[in-house]
Scaffold this motif. Structure first.
Motif, PDB file in Angstrom:
ATOM      1  N   LYS A   1       0.831  -1.199   0.000  1.00  0.00           N
ATOM      2  CA  LYS A   1       0.000   0.000   0.000  1.00  0.00           C
ATOM      3  C   LYS A   1       0.865   1.248   0.000  1.00  0.00           C
ATOM      4  CE  LYS A   1      -3.222  -2.693   2.774  1.00  0.00           C
ATOM      5  NZ  LYS A   1      -3.747  -2.953   4.125  1.00  0.00           N
TER       6      LYS A   1
ATOM      7  N   GLU B   1      -0.853  -2.327  -4.602  1.00  0.00           N
ATOM      8  CA  GLU B   1      -2.200  -2.859  -4.786  1.00  0.00           C
ATOM      9  C   GLU B   1      -3.279  -1.962  -4.186  1.00  0.00           C
ATOM     10  OE1 GLU B   1      -2.535  -6.973  -3.677  1.00  0.00           O
ATOM     11  OE2 GLU B   1      -0.526  -7.415  -4.417  1.00  0.00           O
ATOM     12  N   VAL B   2      -2.888  -1.091  -3.270  1.00  0.00           N
ATOM     13  CA  VAL B   2      -3.808  -0.102  -2.701  1.00  0.00           C
ATOM     14  C   VAL B   2      -3.119   1.251  -2.753  1.00  0.00           C
ATOM     15  CG1 VAL B   2      -5.096   0.647  -0.662  1.00  0.00           C
ATOM     16  CG2 VAL B   2      -4.894  -1.793  -1.175  1.00  0.00           C
TER      17      VAL B   2
ATOM     18  N   VAL C   1     -10.921  -1.129   2.886  1.00  0.00           N
ATOM     19  CA  VAL C   1     -10.493  -1.801   1.655  1.00  0.00           C
ATOM     20  C   VAL C   1     -10.166  -3.265   1.945  1.00  0.00           C
ATOM     21  CG1 VAL C   1      -8.736  -1.860  -0.150  1.00  0.00           C
ATOM     22  CG2 VAL C   1      -9.684   0.328   0.590  1.00  0.00           C
TER      23      VAL C   1
ATOM     24  N   ASP D   1     -13.969  -1.541  -2.777  1.00  0.00           N
ATOM     25  CA  ASP D   1     -13.091  -1.191  -3.894  1.00  0.00           C
ATOM     26  C   ASP D   1     -12.463   0.179  -3.671  1.00  0.00           C
ATOM     27  OD1 ASP D   1     -13.529  -3.507  -5.545  1.00  0.00           O
ATOM     28  OD2 ASP D   1     -15.530  -2.721  -5.948  1.00  0.00           O
TER      29      ASP D   1
ATOM     30  N   ARG E   1      -8.399   0.459  -4.529  1.00  0.00           N
ATOM     31  CA  ARG E   1      -7.698  -0.714  -5.044  1.00  0.00           C
ATOM     32  C   ARG E   1      -7.066  -0.321  -6.382  1.00  0.00           C
ATOM     33  NH1 ARG E   1      -8.838  -5.599  -2.553  1.00  0.00           N
ATOM     34  NH2 ARG E   1     -10.565  -5.501  -1.043  1.00  0.00           N
TER      35      ARG E   1
END
Length: 265
Positions: free
Chosen positions: A3, A85-86, A108, A113, A163
């Motif tokens: 993240k 990914e985030v 999340v 999403d 996301r």
């Protein structure tokens, strides 16, 4: 999931060091990307010094002030290309409380999403605003929600966690708006895409240090014009297609249409 937090900056020398330290304190697992628009007050240099001290902070030195949306697009693309990914976004002026970051990330992780820090859901507030400012903000949000059939209660908030696949799905690189309107354009794309959005309440406070860079009158005028055009295009695409067929219409489209949106709005 790896993240990252993207923070656009311009003239935030009074805030950036304290903000980066607080973010690291509340979210030690969160990497940070600072997208600085060559701030004359040395914001980028200060961010580099803190990055050397804390680690896992990248500073993107952009050539100059090109607008909030441009800085976010750059920061988001940089994060996506690195495989995060985030991707989280927030303002640099402490109007967004870093303590809420874990709440957005948890939402999340729980399946959202997109998680949005919202002033306009139960529990959200803007305690220091004047009555007039509250009304203007609520009007802007209500107008945008109505015209664009948005799913978000707070379409103009810049406190969000996405996301990565959602940013790709809404073609974040194809957005054209800058400033305040960038949040509405992305909210519109999220609504059209039908992704799962969770809004969590936040308390939004005015900056304590530094000064706002938003040109209020110009921003309001640009927002009203673009939202109105997009709303008309949703409801009467044949009418806007005829406008686009003219020379002035083609020029206007190049300036205000969110590229990649449905029906070429």
């Amino acid at each position: 999931m790896p993240k990252v937090l993207v923070i656009p900056t311009y003239q935030e020398a009074e805030n950036i060091a304290a903000l980066l330290r607080e973010v690291r304190s509340v979210c030690p697992e969160l990497d940070v990307v600072v997208a600085d628009d060559n701030s004359p007050d040395g914001t980028g240099k200060i961010a580099e010094e803190v990055a050397e001290e804390l680690g896992r902070i990248q500073v993107l030195h952009r050539p100059g002030k090109q607008g909030l949306g441009a800085a976010y697009r750059h920061g988001f693309r940089h994060a996506l290309d690195q495989g995060y990914e985030v991707v989280v976004q927030m303002d640099a002026d402490f109007s967004h409380d870093p303590a809420v970051l874990p709440v957005l990330l948890d939402a999340v992780d729980a399946g959202a999403d997109v998680a949005v820090g919202s002033r306009y859901v139960p529990g959200g507030s803007v305690p220091n605003w004047t009555w007039m400012r509250r009304m203007l903000s609520r009007w802007g949000n209500t107008y945008a929600r109505t015209m664009l059939r948005l799913r978000l209660r707070d379409a103009t908030t810049a406190f969000r966690a996405y996301r990565a696949e959602v940013l790709e799905a809404i073609d974040i690189d194809g957005t054209t708006a800058n400033g305040y309107l960038f949040q509405i354009e992305t909210a519109f794309r999220l609504s059209v895409a039908g992704v799962r959005v969770v809004e969590v309440p936040i308390t939004f406070v005015d900056r304590v240090a530094g000064s706002s860079k938003m040109a209020v009158v110009r921003t309001m005028a640009e927002t009203e014009l673009r939202v109105t055009w997009w709303g008309i295009a949703l409801r009467a695409p044949h009418l806007t297609d005829r406008v686009r067929a003219t020379g002035p219409g083609r020029f206007a489209e190049s300036r205000i249409r969110p590229t990649g949106s449905p029906r070429n709005l």
